[in-house]
Design a protein around this motif. Structure first.
Motif: not given
Length: 349
Positions: A1-26
């Motif tokens: 069975m073949l897969v047809a991609f005429a109808a589909r959603a192209d989705v960009r999935i990302a991950t990042w270990h960015g600088d969004f942490s600090d030494k205290g809450p708030g």
């Protein structure tokens, strides 16, 4: 069975270990409101789904909501969010590191100077639903657990240093199951290699899930993503775990051989990953910035574009990925595993 991609959603999935942490809450919220946290890699990537693996948690999602607003002001609308209290900084009430003191960062289920420090957070263009949460799974109960009989707090210690969430995202064409993690660094211990063994089990947990060892395996396309905190070949760590995930028969690796972090002491390594299901066609993949980061911190944002087949299309595993190109607030609902795949494509996987 073949897969047809005429109808589909192209989705960009990302991950990042960015600088969004600090030494205290708030403190993170203050910085975001003051526009003192760099979000340019996110804006450049313009993902549809973004997992942040170093984001301080607060109970009201104030910081994450402020980030949503900041991105929306620059044209990137990710109206859905998900975050729960992570294991990082969650007190165990025990002296896990044996220093004779309680309530210290290393006495928590995952290292943290306060509860929620360095947690995970999801932003999405499409509605997410929490399917499974393995964050409270005891380390000793993980399949093939590498926990030693001499490790402290065997009856208490959770496997996840941050969290393991299975989150179903309803794209316009079909569901995609995100299998997320942020593993402990396999360093900062002694010859007993406790952190190395725990990292191994954190990294391989989703492989066991895909194999059906933690209940029924997912019946929709899955994507494993997050910070494994270990390179397949270089640096400290038990490399067999990440190698097993990269070779898992259900997953593909569209960015083999890339470096996602550059540390001053150890140099470049690969620690963040986006590994799509083989039933998803990979349309593109990349890193931001393209060169080793300096301005944006040590870690690079990792993104992959996948084509999600339309509902009703038959699915079949794709060959190994070949990259073709480089380029109002909603809170998540929770449900049980039976909901993901209720819009299942004919034929399953």
């Amino acid at each position: 069975m073949l897969v047809a991609f005429a109808a589909r959603a192209d989705v960009r999935i990302a991950t990042w270990h960015g600088d969004f942490s600090d030494k205290g809450p708030g403190l993170l919220l203050q910085d975001i409101l003051a526009d003192e946290r760099d979000v340019s890699p996110i804006l450049e990537a313009a993902p549809d789904i973004l997992l942040l693996t170093n984001f301080d948690f607060d109970a009201g999602h104030a910081a994450l909501g402020a980030l949503q607003d900041r991105l929306a002001a620059d044209g990137l609308d990710l109206p859905y969010l998900y975050a729960t209290r992570p294991n990082s900084g969650w007190p165990t009430g025990l002296d896990l590191d044996g220093d004779g003191r309680f309530g210290r960062p290393r006495d928590a289920h995952g290292y943290g100077q306060f509860s929620g420090q360095g947690g995970m957070a999801l932003l999405s263009r499409y509605p997410p639903t929490l399917e499974r949460d393995f964050s409270d799974l005891l380390w000793m109960e993980a399949p093939d657990s590498a926990m030693s009989p001499t490790d402290a707090a065997r009856e208490v210690q959770r496997l996840s240093s941050v969290a393991h969430w299975a989150i179903c995202v309803a794209t316009p064409e079909g569901d995609v199951l995100l299998l997320t993690l942020a593993a402990t660094p396999p360093v900062f211990d002694g010859p007993e290699d406790r952190n190395g063994r725990r990292n191994l089990d954190e990294v391989t947990l989703w492989g066991h899930y895909l194999d059906g060892r933690l209940g029924a395996p997912p019946d929709v396309p899955a994507v494993v993503l997050g910070n494994f905190n270990v390179d397949p070949d270089r640096g400290d760590g038990l490399h067999d775990g990440v190698r097993a995930m990269l070779a898992h028969p259900r997953l593909q690796d569209p960015q083999a051989g890339t470096d996602t972090v550059t540390w001053d002491q150890t140099g470049p390594m690969r620690v963040s990953y986006v590994l799509p299901d083989r039933v998803l066609e990979v349309m593109g993949a990349g890193l931001i910035p393209r060169e080793a980061p300096r301005v944006h911190g040590a870690h690079r944002l990792v993104w992959v574009d996948v084509a999600v087949p339309a509902k009703g299309q038959l699915l079949k595993p794709q060959p190994s990925a070949t990259v073709r190109r480089q380029n109002g607030r909603n809170h998540v609902n929770t449900t049980d595993l039976s909901q993901c795949g209720s819009r299942q494509m004919a034929g399953g996987i």
